[in-house]
Write a protein that holds these residues in place. Structure first.
Motif, PDB file in Angstrom:
ATOM      1  N   ALA A   3       0.843  -1.310   0.091  1.00  0.00           N
ATOM      2  CA  ALA A   3      -0.207   0.027  -0.022  1.00  0.00           C
ATOM      3  C   ALA A   3       0.862   1.375   0.113  1.00  0.00           C
ATOM      4  N   PRO A   4       0.295   2.303  -0.549  1.00  0.00           N
ATOM      5  CA  PRO A   4       1.351   3.569  -0.473  1.00  0.00           C
ATOM      6  C   PRO A   4       2.056   3.880   0.965  1.00  0.00           C
ATOM      7  N   ALA A   5       1.112   3.858   1.935  1.00  0.00           N
ATOM      8  CA  ALA A   5       1.644   4.083   3.195  1.00  0.00           C
ATOM      9  C   ALA A   5       2.756   3.197   3.710  1.00  0.00           C
ATOM     10  N   GLU A   6       3.004   1.879   3.010  1.00  0.00           N
ATOM     11  CA  GLU A   6       3.984   0.972   3.306  1.00  0.00           C
ATOM     12  C   GLU A   6       5.252   1.216   2.445  1.00  0.00           C
ATOM     13  N   ILE A   7       5.148   2.174   1.310  1.00  0.00           N
ATOM     14  CA  ILE A   7       6.238   2.524   0.654  1.00  0.00           C
ATOM     15  C   ILE A   7       6.930   3.813   1.090  1.00  0.00           C
ATOM     16  N   PHE A   8       8.192   3.306   1.402  1.00  0.00           N
ATOM     17  CA  PHE A   8       9.090   4.589   1.808  1.00  0.00           C
ATOM     18  C   PHE A   8      10.373   4.582   0.554  1.00  0.00           C
ATOM     19  N   ALA A   9      10.787   5.892   0.915  1.00  0.00           N
ATOM     20  CA  ALA A   9      11.888   6.271   0.158  1.00  0.00           C
ATOM     21  C   ALA A   9      12.739   7.114   0.990  1.00  0.00           C
ATOM     22  N   CYS A  10      14.006   6.904   1.191  1.00  0.00           N
ATOM     23  CA  CYS A  10      14.741   7.761   1.785  1.00  0.00           C
ATOM     24  C   CYS A  10      16.202   8.325   0.945  1.00  0.00           C
ATOM     25  N   GLY A  11      16.823   9.361   1.286  1.00  0.00           N
ATOM     26  CA  GLY A  11      17.906   9.912   0.743  1.00  0.00           C
ATOM     27  C   GLY A  11      18.439  11.177   1.451  1.00  0.00           C
ATOM     28  N   GLU A  12      19.339  11.614   1.093  1.00  0.00           N
ATOM     29  CA  GLU A  12      20.075  12.735   1.585  1.00  0.00           C
ATOM     30  C   GLU A  12      20.076  14.048   0.905  1.00  0.00           C
ATOM     31  N   THR A  13      20.177  15.113   1.508  1.00  0.00           N
ATOM     32  CA  THR A  13      20.387  16.527   1.024  1.00  0.00           C
ATOM     33  C   THR A  13      21.078  17.257   2.091  1.00  0.00           C
TER      34      THR A  13
ATOM     35  N   VAL B 136       7.357  -2.897   5.516  1.00  0.00           N
ATOM     36  CA  VAL B 136       7.480  -1.713   4.607  1.00  0.00           C
ATOM     37  C   VAL B 136       8.399  -1.861   3.493  1.00  0.00           C
ATOM     38  N   LEU B 137       8.333  -1.439   2.266  1.00  0.00           N
ATOM     39  CA  LEU B 137       9.451  -1.093   1.258  1.00  0.00           C
ATOM     40  C   LEU B 137      10.129  -0.171   1.561  1.00  0.00           C
ATOM     41  N   LEU B 138      11.455  -0.218   1.536  1.00  0.00           N
ATOM     42  CA  LEU B 138      12.211   1.107   1.440  1.00  0.00           C
ATOM     43  C   LEU B 138      13.184   1.154   0.252  1.00  0.00           C
ATOM     44  N   LEU B 139      12.687   2.283  -0.569  1.00  0.00           N
ATOM     45  CA  LEU B 139      13.529   2.431  -1.672  1.00  0.00           C
ATOM     46  C   LEU B 139      14.611   3.582  -1.334  1.00  0.00           C
ATOM     47  N   LEU B 140      15.696   3.186  -2.097  1.00  0.00           N
ATOM     48  CA  LEU B 140      16.895   3.964  -2.054  1.00  0.00           C
ATOM     49  C   LEU B 140      17.771   3.856  -3.151  1.00  0.00           C
ATOM     50  N   ALA B 141      18.823   4.816  -3.372  1.00  0.00           N
ATOM     51  CA  ALA B 141      19.729   4.957  -4.465  1.00  0.00           C
ATOM     52  C   ALA B 141      21.076   4.058  -3.856  1.00  0.00           C
ATOM     53  N   LYS B 142      21.664   3.324  -4.855  1.00  0.00           N
ATOM     54  CA  LYS B 142      22.794   2.379  -4.668  1.00  0.00           C
ATOM     55  C   LYS B 142      24.004   3.620  -4.414  1.00  0.00           C
TER      56      LYS B 142
END
Length: 297
Positions: free
Chosen positions: A9-19, A109-115
């Motif tokens: 579900a959209p609430a279970e899809i996370f993305a992380c990254g830096e700025t 949850v699913l965590l999406l991130l860059a390699k």
């Protein structure tokens, strides 16, 4: 990736990254170098319903301004890293804390991130890490407008702080961390959800047209209108009809803006030392915004 996204579900899809943001140069008594860079680790879900508390990484291992602060109860966290910013051990620490928080909520949850070399893969109980393809990594939701909106709110709050202090000095690292936490709270859930859809990181990506060009300005006005509704004062309604002039003269005068800011700073310091939950600071932030709104007329 599309098939994997459809299993959450959209609430279970996370993305992380830096700025990154720069601390104001010349801040006295901080224990940091002028113009030091802070690396911020941002993480949110595709519905915009959950924003993980900010993790800030700076150069200073023991900033003086953080002494005495109950760091476990702040709505942000700070770690000392390398001049390059986030390191693999620091990211692994954050991953384990994120997984523990998800586990306590009883979900996966699913965590999406860059390699990246600073992004080690860990086998976690409640978080499935997925490194997105390089082409998709260039269009991460954070880069679609989330990070820039955060920085816009941070700049607005920094300018407001400088106007309130009227040349009394530059904000410390502690001041900046609070402003960044407030700015992260200012990022509207609708903007986050729109950035995920625009990046194609939701199960229903492509089914709805998204327009983000006017979002930051609208959000700033909406946030000010939402937070700028302080309760009306009772005035003199409680004054007894027979009160004499001497009793009226004993009423304390209205405090100056400088006195109000000083009182707010004292209250914040008390919470920094004694707070038992990060949620207490959300109430303080709303109070601070209300006072700033009244001050601005």
């Amino acid at each position: 990736l599309p098939g994997l996204l459809r299993s959450y579900a959209p609430a279970e899809i996370f993305a992380c990254g830096e700025t990154a943001v720069l601390l104001p140069a010349g801040a006295p008594g901080k224990g940091e170098s002028p113009g030091e860079r802070l690396t911020l680790l941002l993480c949110a879900n595709a519905s915009g319903s959950e924003k993980v508390p900010l993790r800030a990484v700076g150069d200073s291992p023991r900033p003086r301004c953080l002494r005495g602060v109950n760091l476990e109860q702040m709505p942000w966290s700070y770690r000392a890293g390398s001049p390059a910013g986030l390191t693999a051990p620091l990211f692994a620490e954050w991953l384990r804390e994120f997984n523990e928080g998800v586990r306590r909520q009883g979900k996966s949850v699913l965590l999406l991130l860059a390699k990246h070399e600073a992004h080690p893969y860990l086998q976690l109980s409640n978080v499935r890490m997925v490194f997105v393809p390089p082409a998709a990594a260039l269009a991460q939701p954070l880069d679609r407008g989330i990070a820039s909106d955060l920085k816009g709110h941070y700049r607005r709050r920094l300018l407001r702080w400088l106007r309130a202090e009227r040349g009394a000095g530059q904000p410390s690292l502690l001041d900046v961390l609070h402003m960044l936490a407030q700015a992260w709270g200012d990022v509207h859930p609708g903007l986050i959800a729109g950035c995920f859809r625009a990046a194609g990181f939701t199960p229903d990506a492509g089914t709805e047209a998204v327009s983000l060009t006017s979002a930051p300005g609208l959000l700033s006005r909406e946030q000010l209108e939402r937070d700028g509704d302080p309760a009306e004062a009772d005035g003199d309604e409680g004054m007894a009809e027979g009160e004499d002039a001497g009793e009226q003269a004993a009423v304390p005068p209205c405090p100056s803006e400088r006195e109000v800011w000083r009182s707010l700073a004292t209250l914040r310091r008390y919470l920094e030392c004694q707070a038992t939950s990060p949620d207490l600071f959300q109430a303080f932030y709303e109070l601070e915004d209300a006072v700033h709104t009244v001050s601005a007329g």
